[in-house]
Design a protein around this motif. Structure first.
Motif, PDB file in Angstrom:
ATOM      1  N   ALA A  90       6.200  23.229  14.636  1.00 17.01           N
ATOM      2  CA  ALA A  90       5.954  22.714  15.992  1.00 17.01           C
ATOM      3  C   ALA A  90       6.452  23.695  17.045  1.00 17.01           C
ATOM      4  O   ALA A  90       5.777  23.940  18.062  1.00 17.01           O
ATOM      5  CB  ALA A  90       6.632  21.360  16.173  1.00 17.01           C
ATOM      6  N   GLY A  91       7.621  24.292  16.813  1.00 15.89           N
ATOM      7  CA  GLY A  91       8.138  25.284  17.759  1.00 15.89           C
ATOM      8  C   GLY A  91       7.236  26.493  17.872  1.00 15.89           C
ATOM      9  O   GLY A  91       6.952  26.986  18.973  1.00 15.89           O
ATOM     10  N   ALA A  92       6.745  26.964  16.731  1.00 21.54           N
ATOM     11  CA  ALA A  92       5.840  28.106  16.747  1.00 21.54           C
ATOM     12  C   ALA A  92       4.518  27.748  17.411  1.00 21.54           C
ATOM     13  O   ALA A  92       3.940  28.549  18.159  1.00 21.54           O
ATOM     14  CB  ALA A  92       5.599  28.591  15.316  1.00 21.54           C
ATOM     15  N   ALA A  93       4.026  26.528  17.160  1.00 20.13           N
ATOM     16  CA  ALA A  93       2.750  26.106  17.744  1.00 20.13           C
ATOM     17  C   ALA A  93       2.827  26.011  19.264  1.00 20.13           C
ATOM     18  O   ALA A  93       1.902  26.413  19.979  1.00 20.13           O
ATOM     19  CB  ALA A  93       2.324  24.763  17.156  1.00 20.13           C
ATOM     20  N   ILE A  94       3.936  25.493  19.774  1.00 20.05           N
ATOM     21  CA  ILE A  94       4.108  25.398  21.230  1.00 20.05           C
ATOM     22  C   ILE A  94       4.044  26.781  21.871  1.00 20.05           C
ATOM     23  O   ILE A  94       3.399  26.994  22.901  1.00 20.05           O
ATOM     24  CB  ILE A  94       5.436  24.693  21.562  1.00 20.05           C
ATOM     25  CG1 ILE A  94       5.365  23.221  21.163  1.00 20.05           C
ATOM     26  CG2 ILE A  94       5.757  24.819  23.051  1.00 20.05           C
ATOM     27  CD1 ILE A  94       6.685  22.490  21.280  1.00 20.05           C
ATOM     28  N   ALA A  95       4.739  27.731  21.242  1.00 14.93           N
ATOM     29  CA  ALA A  95       4.712  29.097  21.768  1.00 14.93           C
ATOM     30  C   ALA A  95       3.310  29.685  21.704  1.00 14.93           C
ATOM     31  O   ALA A  95       2.863  30.369  22.638  1.00 14.93           O
ATOM     32  CB  ALA A  95       5.688  29.973  20.981  1.00 14.93           C
ATOM     33  N   LEU A  96       2.580  29.410  20.638  1.00 16.17           N
ATOM     34  CA  LEU A  96       1.242  29.966  20.474  1.00 16.17           C
ATOM     35  C   LEU A  96       0.244  29.355  21.455  1.00 16.17           C
ATOM     36  O   LEU A  96      -0.778  29.981  21.778  1.00 16.17           O
ATOM     37  CB  LEU A  96       0.762  29.739  19.034  1.00 16.17           C
ATOM     38  CG  LEU A  96       1.423  30.617  17.972  1.00 16.17           C
ATOM     39  CD1 LEU A  96       1.105  30.090  16.575  1.00 16.17           C
ATOM     40  CD2 LEU A  96       0.964  32.062  18.107  1.00 16.17           C
ATOM     41  N   LEU A 146      15.760  39.129  20.662  1.00 17.03           N
ATOM     42  CA  LEU A 146      17.171  39.347  20.331  1.00 17.03           C
ATOM     43  C   LEU A 146      17.698  38.253  19.404  1.00 17.03           C
ATOM     44  O   LEU A 146      18.463  38.522  18.469  1.00 17.03           O
ATOM     45  CB  LEU A 146      18.011  39.387  21.612  1.00 17.03           C
ATOM     46  CG  LEU A 146      17.796  40.594  22.541  1.00 17.03           C
ATOM     47  CD1 LEU A 146      18.703  40.494  23.758  1.00 17.03           C
ATOM     48  CD2 LEU A 146      18.054  41.903  21.791  1.00 17.03           C
ATOM     49  N   GLY A 147      17.264  37.011  19.653  1.00 21.55           N
ATOM     50  CA  GLY A 147      17.669  35.912  18.792  1.00 21.55           C
ATOM     51  C   GLY A 147      17.146  36.083  17.374  1.00 21.55           C
ATOM     52  O   GLY A 147      17.850  35.784  16.396  1.00 21.55           O
ATOM     53  N   GLY A 148      15.916  36.574  17.250  1.00 20.52           N
ATOM     54  CA  GLY A 148      15.362  36.818  15.930  1.00 20.52           C
ATOM     55  C   GLY A 148      16.101  37.915  15.183  1.00 20.52           C
ATOM     56  O   GLY A 148      16.353  37.798  13.976  1.00 20.52           O
ATOM     57  N   LEU A 149      16.435  38.975  15.889  1.00 13.53           N
ATOM     58  CA  LEU A 149      17.195  40.063  15.264  1.00 13.53           C
ATOM     59  C   LEU A 149      18.572  39.584  14.808  1.00 13.53           C
ATOM     60  O   LEU A 149      19.042  39.955  13.718  1.00 13.53           O
ATOM     61  CB  LEU A 149      17.346  41.231  16.244  1.00 13.53           C
ATOM     62  CG  LEU A 149      16.058  41.997  16.581  1.00 13.53           C
ATOM     63  CD1 LEU A 149      16.326  43.022  17.673  1.00 13.53           C
ATOM     64  CD2 LEU A 149      15.492  42.670  15.333  1.00 13.53           C
ATOM     65  N   ASN A 150      19.205  38.764  15.629  1.00  9.17           N
ATOM     66  CA  ASN A 150      20.510  38.226  15.256  1.00  9.17           C
ATOM     67  C   ASN A 150      20.390  37.289  14.067  1.00  9.17           C
ATOM     68  O   ASN A 150      21.235  37.305  13.151  1.00  9.17           O
ATOM     69  CB  ASN A 150      21.118  37.490  16.448  1.00  9.17           C
ATOM     70  CG  ASN A 150      22.492  36.927  16.129  1.00  9.17           C
ATOM     71  OD1 ASN A 150      23.457  37.651  15.959  1.00  9.17           O
ATOM     72  ND2 ASN A 150      22.574  35.600  16.057  1.00  9.17           N
ATOM     73  N   SER A 151      19.329  36.464  14.059  1.00  8.84           N
ATOM     74  CA  SER A 151      19.108  35.548  12.936  1.00  8.84           C
ATOM     75  C   SER A 151      18.846  36.311  11.645  1.00  8.84           C
ATOM     76  O   SER A 151      19.312  35.919  10.565  1.00  8.84           O
ATOM     77  CB  SER A 151      17.946  34.614  13.244  1.00  8.84           C
ATOM     78  OG  SER A 151      17.671  33.748  12.165  1.00  8.84           O
ATOM     79  N   TYR A 152      18.105  37.403  11.747  1.00  9.07           N
ATOM     80  CA  TYR A 152      17.827  38.221  10.567  1.00  9.07           C
ATOM     81  C   TYR A 152      19.094  38.902  10.054  1.00  9.07           C
ATOM     82  O   TYR A 152      19.323  38.983   8.840  1.00  9.07           O
ATOM     83  CB  TYR A 152      16.771  39.267  10.914  1.00  9.07           C
ATOM     84  CG  TYR A 152      16.394  40.177   9.772  1.00  9.07           C
ATOM     85  CD1 TYR A 152      15.490  39.761   8.802  1.00  9.07           C
ATOM     86  CD2 TYR A 152      16.950  41.452   9.659  1.00  9.07           C
ATOM     87  CE1 TYR A 152      15.146  40.591   7.748  1.00  9.07           C
ATOM     88  CE2 TYR A 152      16.612  42.290   8.608  1.00  9.07           C
ATOM     89  CZ  TYR A 152      15.708  41.858   7.660  1.00  9.07           C
ATOM     90  OH  TYR A 152      15.373  42.683   6.613  1.00  9.07           O
ATOM     91  N   ALA A 153      19.907  39.363  10.980  1.00  9.68           N
ATOM     92  CA  ALA A 153      21.131  40.064  10.585  1.00  9.68           C
ATOM     93  C   ALA A 153      22.142  39.125   9.932  1.00  9.68           C
ATOM     94  O   ALA A 153      22.879  39.526   9.026  1.00  9.68           O
ATOM     95  CB  ALA A 153      21.756  40.745  11.799  1.00  9.68           C
ATOM     96  N   LEU A 170       9.986  35.456  15.115  1.00  9.34           N
ATOM     97  CA  LEU A 170       8.975  36.508  15.019  1.00  9.34           C
ATOM     98  C   LEU A 170       7.606  36.010  15.474  1.00  9.34           C
ATOM     99  O   LEU A 170       6.861  36.734  16.136  1.00  9.34           O
ATOM    100  CB  LEU A 170       8.897  37.015  13.574  1.00  9.34           C
ATOM    101  CG  LEU A 170       7.855  38.103  13.285  1.00  9.34           C
ATOM    102  CD1 LEU A 170       8.210  39.382  14.022  1.00  9.34           C
ATOM    103  CD2 LEU A 170       7.761  38.357  11.782  1.00  9.34           C
ATOM    104  N   ILE A 171       7.290  34.757  15.148  1.00  9.99           N
ATOM    105  CA  ILE A 171       6.006  34.183  15.550  1.00  9.99           C
ATOM    106  C   ILE A 171       5.965  33.920  17.050  1.00  9.99           C
ATOM    107  O   ILE A 171       4.918  34.052  17.690  1.00  9.99           O
ATOM    108  CB  ILE A 171       5.735  32.887  14.769  1.00  9.99           C
ATOM    109  CG1 ILE A 171       5.617  33.188  13.264  1.00  9.99           C
ATOM    110  CG2 ILE A 171       4.475  32.197  15.269  1.00  9.99           C
ATOM    111  CD1 ILE A 171       5.491  31.952  12.402  1.00  9.99           C
ATOM    112  N   MET A 172       7.091  33.577  17.633  1.00 12.17           N
ATOM    113  CA  MET A 172       7.127  33.179  19.042  1.00 12.17           C
ATOM    114  C   MET A 172       7.071  34.350  20.015  1.00 12.17           C
ATOM    115  O   MET A 172       6.573  34.204  21.137  1.00 12.17           O
ATOM    116  CB  MET A 172       8.388  32.349  19.315  1.00 12.17           C
ATOM    117  CG  MET A 172       8.439  31.029  18.568  1.00 12.17           C
ATOM    118  SD  MET A 172      10.018  30.167  18.733  1.00 12.17           S
ATOM    119  CE  MET A 172       9.963  29.682  20.456  1.00 12.17           C
ATOM    120  N   VAL A 173       7.563  35.503  19.616  1.00  9.66           N
ATOM    121  CA  VAL A 173       7.646  36.634  20.545  1.00  9.66           C
ATOM    122  C   VAL A 173       6.271  37.115  21.030  1.00  9.66           C
ATOM    123  O   VAL A 173       6.061  37.266  22.248  1.00  9.66           O
ATOM    124  CB  VAL A 173       8.448  37.797  19.926  1.00  9.66           C
ATOM    125  CG1 VAL A 173       8.356  39.044  20.806  1.00  9.66           C
ATOM    126  CG2 VAL A 173       9.900  37.400  19.749  1.00  9.66           C
TER     127      VAL A 173
END
Length: 199
Positions: A90-96, A146-153, A170-173
């Motif tokens: 749902a979060g990804a869909a809203i961004a898309l 930045l949040g995605g990079l931190n989550s990945y790290a 990654l999908i939202m950016v």
């Protein structure tokens, strides 16, 4: 002057003012293959693609929820972590959906204080609003990246399924960046026929 005409191989002959083409009194329009139209078409196609992907995501989680509910109320079996996947999708869909929403000018506009302004003033305010939205989504894209990079790290995952959260970032950016570009295009060049884009 009426009744006067120009005898030239390179000039058209006008006998009355009504014979003068209306195009002479207007700025030249952009042809379909000009760079501006090409860029606008690219933005429209990308926004439509994002909307289609968002629709597929929502369809998927709807079917998943139905299967989970039917299983829970019949056999007692359920899909483990279905609510986690619902939240992620749902979060990804809203961004898309955001790029197409801005392209269609589908965001809520409160015009209580501007209804009595002229059309030109409202147009300027709309373009200024598009600029603010472009800045907002540029910041969102930056912070989400930045949040995605931190989550990945940090290997951040959901509690039950262990789904990596950086995938959602990654999908939202990309749609956030696309929304910012659409808003910037509208603020600088006007809305044109972007609101008339169809899925």
């Amino acid at each position: 002057m009426p009744g006067q005409h120009v005898d030239s191989d390179n000039q058209p002959e006008f006998k009355t003012p009504q014979d003068i083409p209306a195009a002479f009194f207007h700025a030249p329009t952009c042809k379909p293959d000009c760079p501006l139209e090409t860029r606008l078409k690219i933005l429209q196609n990308l926004a439509k693609l994002c909307a289609i992907l968002a629709g597929l995501l929502l369809t998927g989680i709807t079917l998943m929820t139905c299967v989970s509910l039917i299983g829970r109320n019949t056999t007692g079996a359920t899909l483990v972590g279905d609510f986690e996947l619902t939240g992620v999708a749902a979060g990804a869909a809203i961004a898309l959906f955001m790029p197409f929403c801005q392209l269609q000018r589908g965001n809520i506009i409160v015009d209580f204080f501007t209804t009595r302004l002229s059309e030109a003033s409202n147009a300027k305010l709309d373009r200024f609003g598009a600029l603010l939205l472009a800045i907002l989504f540029a910041v969102l894209a930056w912070r989400t990246a930045l949040g995605g990079l931190n989550s990945y790290a940090t290997h951040s995952e959901t509690q039950i399924l262990g789904f990596p959260e950086w995938v959602t970032y990654l999908i939202m950016v990309p749609p956030f960046v696309l929304t910012a570009l659409i808003g910037l295009h509208q603020s600088l060049l006007g809305f044109g026929d972007t609101a008339g884009a169809q899925a």
